[in-house]
Design a protein around this motif. Structure first.
Motif, PDB file in Angstrom:
ATOM      1  N   LYS A   1       0.825  -1.209   0.000  1.00  0.00           N
ATOM      2  CA  LYS A   1       0.000   0.000   0.000  1.00  0.00           C
ATOM      3  C   LYS A   1       0.862   1.263   0.000  1.00  0.00           C
ATOM      4  O   LYS A   1       0.588   2.207  -0.751  1.00  0.00           O
ATOM      5  CB  LYS A   1      -0.935   0.008   1.208  1.00  0.00           C
ATOM      6  CG  LYS A   1      -1.861   1.219   1.239  1.00  0.00           C
ATOM      7  CD  LYS A   1      -2.744   1.240   2.479  1.00  0.00           C
ATOM      8  CE  LYS A   1      -3.675   2.437   2.460  1.00  0.00           C
ATOM      9  NZ  LYS A   1      -4.501   2.542   3.677  1.00  0.00           N
ATOM     10  N   GLU A   2       1.885   1.277   0.833  1.00  0.00           N
ATOM     11  CA  GLU A   2       2.771   2.446   0.868  1.00  0.00           C
ATOM     12  C   GLU A   2       3.444   2.669  -0.482  1.00  0.00           C
ATOM     13  O   GLU A   2       3.622   3.808  -0.915  1.00  0.00           O
ATOM     14  CB  GLU A   2       3.831   2.258   1.954  1.00  0.00           C
ATOM     15  CG  GLU A   2       3.289   2.372   3.375  1.00  0.00           C
ATOM     16  CD  GLU A   2       4.307   1.966   4.426  1.00  0.00           C
ATOM     17  OE1 GLU A   2       4.199   2.460   5.565  1.00  0.00           O
ATOM     18  OE2 GLU A   2       5.209   1.143   4.115  1.00  0.00           O
ATOM     19  N   SER A   3       3.802   1.589  -1.145  1.00  0.00           N
ATOM     20  CA  SER A   3       4.432   1.702  -2.464  1.00  0.00           C
ATOM     21  C   SER A   3       3.462   2.298  -3.473  1.00  0.00           C
ATOM     22  O   SER A   3       3.823   3.160  -4.281  1.00  0.00           O
ATOM     23  CB  SER A   3       4.906   0.320  -2.931  1.00  0.00           C
ATOM     24  OG  SER A   3       5.844  -0.230  -2.028  1.00  0.00           O
ATOM     25  N   ILE A   4       2.212   1.842  -3.432  1.00  0.00           N
ATOM     26  CA  ILE A   4       1.195   2.376  -4.334  1.00  0.00           C
ATOM     27  C   ILE A   4       0.977   3.860  -4.061  1.00  0.00           C
ATOM     28  O   ILE A   4       0.943   4.684  -4.985  1.00  0.00           O
ATOM     29  CB  ILE A   4      -0.126   1.592  -4.170  1.00  0.00           C
ATOM     30  CG1 ILE A   4       0.025   0.173  -4.733  1.00  0.00           C
ATOM     31  CG2 ILE A   4      -1.281   2.322  -4.867  1.00  0.00           C
ATOM     32  CD1 ILE A   4      -1.142  -0.736  -4.429  1.00  0.00           C
ATOM     33  N   GLU A   5       0.835   4.209  -2.797  1.00  0.00           N
ATOM     34  CA  GLU A   5       0.579   5.608  -2.451  1.00  0.00           C
ATOM     35  C   GLU A   5       1.756   6.506  -2.805  1.00  0.00           C
ATOM     36  O   GLU A   5       1.574   7.699  -3.095  1.00  0.00           O
ATOM     37  CB  GLU A   5       0.242   5.711  -0.966  1.00  0.00           C
ATOM     38  CG  GLU A   5      -1.104   5.090  -0.617  1.00  0.00           C
ATOM     39  CD  GLU A   5      -1.412   5.126   0.869  1.00  0.00           C
ATOM     40  OE1 GLU A   5      -2.583   5.369   1.217  1.00  0.00           O
ATOM     41  OE2 GLU A   5      -0.489   4.905   1.680  1.00  0.00           O
ATOM     42  N   ALA A   6       2.957   5.946  -2.803  1.00  0.00           N
ATOM     43  CA  ALA A   6       4.142   6.722  -3.185  1.00  0.00           C
ATOM     44  C   ALA A   6       4.237   6.904  -4.695  1.00  0.00           C
ATOM     45  O   ALA A   6       5.007   7.751  -5.168  1.00  0.00           O
ATOM     46  CB  ALA A   6       5.406   6.040  -2.660  1.00  0.00           C
ATOM     47  N   GLY A   7       3.463   6.099  -5.454  1.00  0.00           N
ATOM     48  CA  GLY A   7       3.431   6.259  -6.904  1.00  0.00           C
ATOM     49  C   GLY A   7       4.307   5.289  -7.671  1.00  0.00           C
ATOM     50  O   GLY A   7       4.785   5.623  -8.759  1.00  0.00           O
ATOM     51  N   ILE A   8       4.489   4.082  -7.162  1.00  0.00           N
ATOM     52  CA  ILE A   8       5.382   3.134  -7.835  1.00  0.00           C
ATOM     53  C   ILE A   8       4.889   2.741  -9.219  1.00  0.00           C
ATOM     54  O   ILE A   8       5.676   2.506 -10.135  1.00  0.00           O
ATOM     55  CB  ILE A   8       5.615   1.879  -6.963  1.00  0.00           C
ATOM     56  CG1 ILE A   8       6.731   1.015  -7.570  1.00  0.00           C
ATOM     57  CG2 ILE A   8       4.327   1.083  -6.765  1.00  0.00           C
ATOM     58  CD1 ILE A   8       7.205  -0.072  -6.651  1.00  0.00           C
ATOM     59  N   PHE A   9       3.567   2.696  -9.419  1.00  0.00           N
ATOM     60  CA  PHE A   9       3.010   2.223 -10.695  1.00  0.00           C
ATOM     61  C   PHE A   9       2.504   3.376 -11.546  1.00  0.00           C
ATOM     62  O   PHE A   9       1.995   4.379 -11.044  1.00  0.00           O
ATOM     63  CB  PHE A   9       1.849   1.257 -10.448  1.00  0.00           C
ATOM     64  CG  PHE A   9       2.237  -0.002  -9.723  1.00  0.00           C
ATOM     65  CD1 PHE A   9       3.283  -0.799 -10.164  1.00  0.00           C
ATOM     66  CD2 PHE A   9       1.544  -0.394  -8.589  1.00  0.00           C
ATOM     67  CE1 PHE A   9       3.636  -1.959  -9.501  1.00  0.00           C
ATOM     68  CE2 PHE A   9       1.884  -1.558  -7.915  1.00  0.00           C
ATOM     69  CZ  PHE A   9       2.930  -2.348  -8.369  1.00  0.00           C
ATOM     70  N   THR A  10       2.614   3.190 -12.861  1.00  0.00           N
ATOM     71  CA  THR A  10       2.020   4.106 -13.817  1.00  0.00           C
ATOM     72  C   THR A  10       1.699   3.326 -15.085  1.00  0.00           C
ATOM     73  O   THR A  10       1.830   2.093 -15.117  1.00  0.00           O
ATOM     74  CB  THR A  10       2.927   5.323 -14.084  1.00  0.00           C
ATOM     75  OG1 THR A  10       2.226   6.247 -14.943  1.00  0.00           O
ATOM     76  CG2 THR A  10       4.247   4.914 -14.743  1.00  0.00           C
ATOM     77  N   VAL A  11       1.280   4.021 -16.120  1.00  0.00           N
ATOM     78  CA  VAL A  11       0.811   3.357 -17.334  1.00  0.00           C
ATOM     79  C   VAL A  11       1.912   3.265 -18.385  1.00  0.00           C
ATOM     80  O   VAL A  11       2.884   4.034 -18.357  1.00  0.00           O
ATOM     81  CB  VAL A  11      -0.393   4.112 -17.937  1.00  0.00           C
ATOM     82  CG1 VAL A  11      -1.558   4.127 -16.973  1.00  0.00           C
ATOM     83  CG2 VAL A  11       0.007   5.542 -18.339  1.00  0.00           C
ATOM     84  N   PRO A  12       1.786   2.350 -19.348  1.00  0.00           N
ATOM     85  CA  PRO A  12       2.674   2.381 -20.507  1.00  0.00           C
ATOM     86  C   PRO A  12       2.563   3.731 -21.197  1.00  0.00           C
ATOM     87  O   PRO A  12       1.480   4.311 -21.272  1.00  0.00           O
ATOM     88  CB  PRO A  12       2.110   1.264 -21.403  1.00  0.00           C
ATOM     89  CG  PRO A  12       1.345   0.375 -20.492  1.00  0.00           C
ATOM     90  CD  PRO A  12       0.788   1.267 -19.423  1.00  0.00           C
TER      91      PRO A  12
END
Length: 303
Positions: free
Chosen positions: A237-248
């Motif tokens: 969850k912390e990784s997601i909230e920090a912005g680890i993922f984005t789109v192609p």
């Protein structure tokens, strides 16, 4: 692309995880179902996975999607073959999901083994991931082969999702699962972001398992955030909230999707290519990123 996809047999979808999160319900700014699927259609997608805000009645859901030119790409079903007294419940839940996707006219059902997973817990993600012993591995393989045959007998594809925090997270773990399961019944859901976050090479996985891949999640990684997550032993969850993922297509992402697309096309991939960027909609406007991903895929692949 030198070898294009068959436009009649490759479909572009998106998950609702850019509009809200289905693992962490407090990552949500109140976007309703109707706005979510309308923006999916506006951005140019053909289908979507199912989120917790979707209508539970298949007829209601099908109508809402049909009028927007969308269809269901997959339902998610968690399996629990590796923990005690959960075999029957797992098979029961799987059969319910199978009936749902059949009623929606879909072909793929996505599963992941969550027995012992750390990904939904407020703990260090990688340090506390599930680690299976030989008995658990066998139970998982036997269970997947069983429900995979049920899916096949019903004209469906069982697609296994390797996932952060689970016992099938790293490339060696994916290899072991593929070796232990019947390729006629158990296919691979290839998630570019999860394998990169787990330390693997997405292109190598695409090349090695093109024959097993029936479903793809297109998730990009912001490398500095991944480094931060590893160094600080952050939770999922912390990784997601920090912005680890984005789109192609996002220049902040580190994954080169073009050779991945080429590899899949050269191996005659057919099925769903699904954009999945688990982002906080308070920080990443969902429609902007949905359009960014769709436009990039169209530019690179022509579909």
């Amino acid at each position: 692309m030198k070898t294009p996809f068959n436009k009649e047999k490759v479909y572009i979808g998106i998950t609702p995880t850019s509009w809200w999160n289905d693992d962490f319900l407090d990552i949500d700014i109140g976007i309703p179902f109707e706005q979510c699927v309308s923006e999916m259609a506006l951005a140019g997608y053909e289908g979507c996975s199912v989120g917790h805000k979707y209508p539970k009645d298949p007829e209601v859901l099908k109508y809402a999607l049909d009028i927007r030119g969308l269809r269901v790409s997959e339902p998610w079903t968690s399996t629990y073959f590796t923990i005690k007294d959960m075999y029957d419940k797992t098979v029961e839940d799987f059969n319910k999901s199978l009936e749902f996707i059949k009623s929606m006219g879909g072909t793929d059902i996505v599963v992941a083994e969550l027995g012992g997973s750390s990904h939904q817990q407020p703990i260090a993600l990688k340090a506390n991931k599930a680690v299976f012993d030989d008995e658990q591995w066998q139970a998982l393989a036997d269970g997947l082969n069983h429900i995979g045959k049920i899916a096949t007998d019903n004209g469906m594809n069982l697609c296994y999702h390797h996932h952060m925090g689970t016992g099938v997270m790293t490339r060696p773990e994916v290899d072991r699962l593929m070796e232990m399961t019947n390729p006629a019944f158990v296919h691979l859901l290839f998630d570019t972001g999860h394998i990169r976050f787990a330390g693997g090479d997405p292109l190598e996985m695409a090349m090695d398992y093109a024959h097993r891949i029936k479903h793809v999640h297109l998730k990009n990684i912001r490398q500095p955030i991944m480094n931060q997550s590893d160094e600080q032993e952050m939770s999922f969850k912390e990784s997601i909230e920090a912005g680890i993922f984005t789109v192609p297509g996002d220049e902040e992402g580190c994954i080169n999707f073009e050779p991945i697309f080429e590899t899949l096309a050269e191996n005659n991939f057919e099925g769903w290519l699904v954009v999945e960027a688990e982002q906080n909609p308070a920080n990443a406007y969902p429609l902007k990123y949905a359009k960014m991903g769709r436009e990039y895929i169209r530019k690179v692949t022509g579909i």
